[in-house]
Design a protein around this motif. Structure first.
Motif, PDB file in Angstrom:
ATOM      1  N   TYR A 114       0.835  -1.195   0.000  1.00 19.68           N
ATOM      2  CA  TYR A 114       0.000   0.000   0.000  1.00 19.68           C
ATOM      3  C   TYR A 114       0.878   1.256   0.000  1.00 19.68           C
ATOM      4  N   ASP A 115       0.510   2.207  -0.835  1.00 21.05           N
ATOM      5  CA  ASP A 115       1.277   3.441  -0.943  1.00 21.05           C
ATOM      6  C   ASP A 115       0.742   4.564  -0.049  1.00 21.05           C
ATOM      7  N   ASN A 116      -0.492   4.434   0.398  1.00 17.97           N
ATOM      8  CA  ASN A 116      -1.143   5.548   1.074  1.00 17.97           C
ATOM      9  C   ASN A 116      -1.734   5.091   2.398  1.00 17.97           C
ATOM     10  N   TRP A 117      -1.439   5.845   3.454  1.00 17.59           N
ATOM     11  CA  TRP A 117      -1.851   5.469   4.808  1.00 17.59           C
ATOM     12  C   TRP A 117      -2.425   6.659   5.566  1.00 17.59           C
ATOM     13  N   GLY A 118      -3.365   6.345   6.460  1.00 20.56           N
ATOM     14  CA  GLY A 118      -3.824   7.342   7.405  1.00 20.56           C
ATOM     15  C   GLY A 118      -2.923   7.356   8.637  1.00 20.56           C
ATOM     16  N   GLN A 119      -3.280   8.229   9.575  1.00 15.67           N
ATOM     17  CA  GLN A 119      -2.454   8.405  10.764  1.00 15.67           C
ATOM     18  C   GLN A 119      -2.784   7.390  11.850  1.00 15.67           C
ATOM     19  N   GLY A 120      -3.912   6.723  11.736  1.00 16.88           N
ATOM     20  CA  GLY A 120      -4.295   5.707  12.702  1.00 16.88           C
ATOM     21  C   GLY A 120      -5.238   6.229  13.766  1.00 16.88           C
ATOM     22  N   THR A 121      -6.036   5.324  14.315  1.00 14.37           N
ATOM     23  CA  THR A 121      -6.942   5.638  15.411  1.00 14.37           C
ATOM     24  C   THR A 121      -6.876   4.494  16.418  1.00 14.37           C
ATOM     25  N   GLN A 122      -6.790   4.846  17.700  1.00 12.80           N
ATOM     26  CA  GLN A 122      -6.617   3.842  18.750  1.00 12.80           C
ATOM     27  C   GLN A 122      -7.955   3.198  19.089  1.00 12.80           C
ATOM     28  N   VAL A 123      -7.941   1.881  19.168  1.00  4.59           N
ATOM     29  CA  VAL A 123      -9.086   1.117  19.654  1.00  4.59           C
ATOM     30  C   VAL A 123      -8.616   0.324  20.865  1.00  4.59           C
ATOM     31  N   THR A 124      -9.283   0.516  21.985  1.00  2.00           N
ATOM     32  CA  THR A 124      -8.934  -0.190  23.210  1.00  2.00           C
ATOM     33  C   THR A 124     -10.172  -0.913  23.722  1.00  2.00           C
ATOM     34  N   VAL A 125     -10.040  -2.216  23.910  1.00  2.00           N
ATOM     35  CA  VAL A 125     -11.148  -3.039  24.386  1.00  2.00           C
ATOM     36  C   VAL A 125     -10.793  -3.555  25.771  1.00  2.00           C
ATOM     37  N   SER A 126     -11.575  -3.179  26.748  1.00  2.00           N
ATOM     38  CA  SER A 126     -11.308  -3.596  28.113  1.00  2.00           C
ATOM     39  C   SER A 126     -12.071  -4.877  28.431  1.00  2.00           C
ATOM     40  N   SER A 127     -11.476  -5.684  29.306  1.00  2.00           N
ATOM     41  CA  SER A 127     -12.106  -6.972  29.652  1.00  2.00           C
ATOM     42  C   SER A 127     -13.009  -6.837  30.861  1.00  2.00           C
TER      43      SER A 127
END
Length: 127
Positions: A114-127
């Motif tokens: 892939y040549d193109n990327w976003g900056q990312g977003t955090q996903v946190t799943v708590s137990s």
């Protein structure tokens, strides 16, 4: 230039849901296959799902099949990832990626292609 902006991440309890969005600009969106990847601390970036330029073909990694759904709206230049029945092991930074391609190939499961990327977003799943 191509810009990809993710949104929708956050903290959720196990079993909950989140919907990620990725807004694209600077490209002819309907000419691009779109992918969602994730990277947990200390792990390699892995492909979660890919969708073809028309939305007619999709790919999911085994661990998310039946729980996640990738979709796209070419009129809005946006790709989505609906995540249901979230598990703690889904915790990661989620990235969207774009690659000029008509069809989904096995190559589109690899981040290096892939040549193109976003900056990312955090996903946190708590137990």
């Amino acid at each position: 230039q191509v810009q990809l902006v993710e949104s929708g991440g956050g903290l959720v309890q196990a079993g909950g849901s989140l919907r990620l969005s990725c807004a694209a600009s600077g490209l002819i969106f309907s000419n691009y296959a779109m992918g969602w990847f994730r990277q947990a601390p200390g792990k390699e970036r892995e492909c979660v799902a890919v969708i073809s330029w028309t939305g007619g073909s999709t790919y999911y990694t085994d661990s998310v099949k039946g729980r996640f759904t990738i979709s796209r709206n070419n009129a809005k230049n946006t790709v989505y990832l609906q995540m249901n029945s979230l598990k703690p092991e889904d915790t990661a930074v989620y990235y969207c990626a774009a690659q000029s391609a008509r069809y989904i190939s096995t190559g589109l499961r690899a981040a290096a292609n892939y040549d193109n990327w976003g900056q990312g977003t955090q996903v946190t799943v708590s137990s």
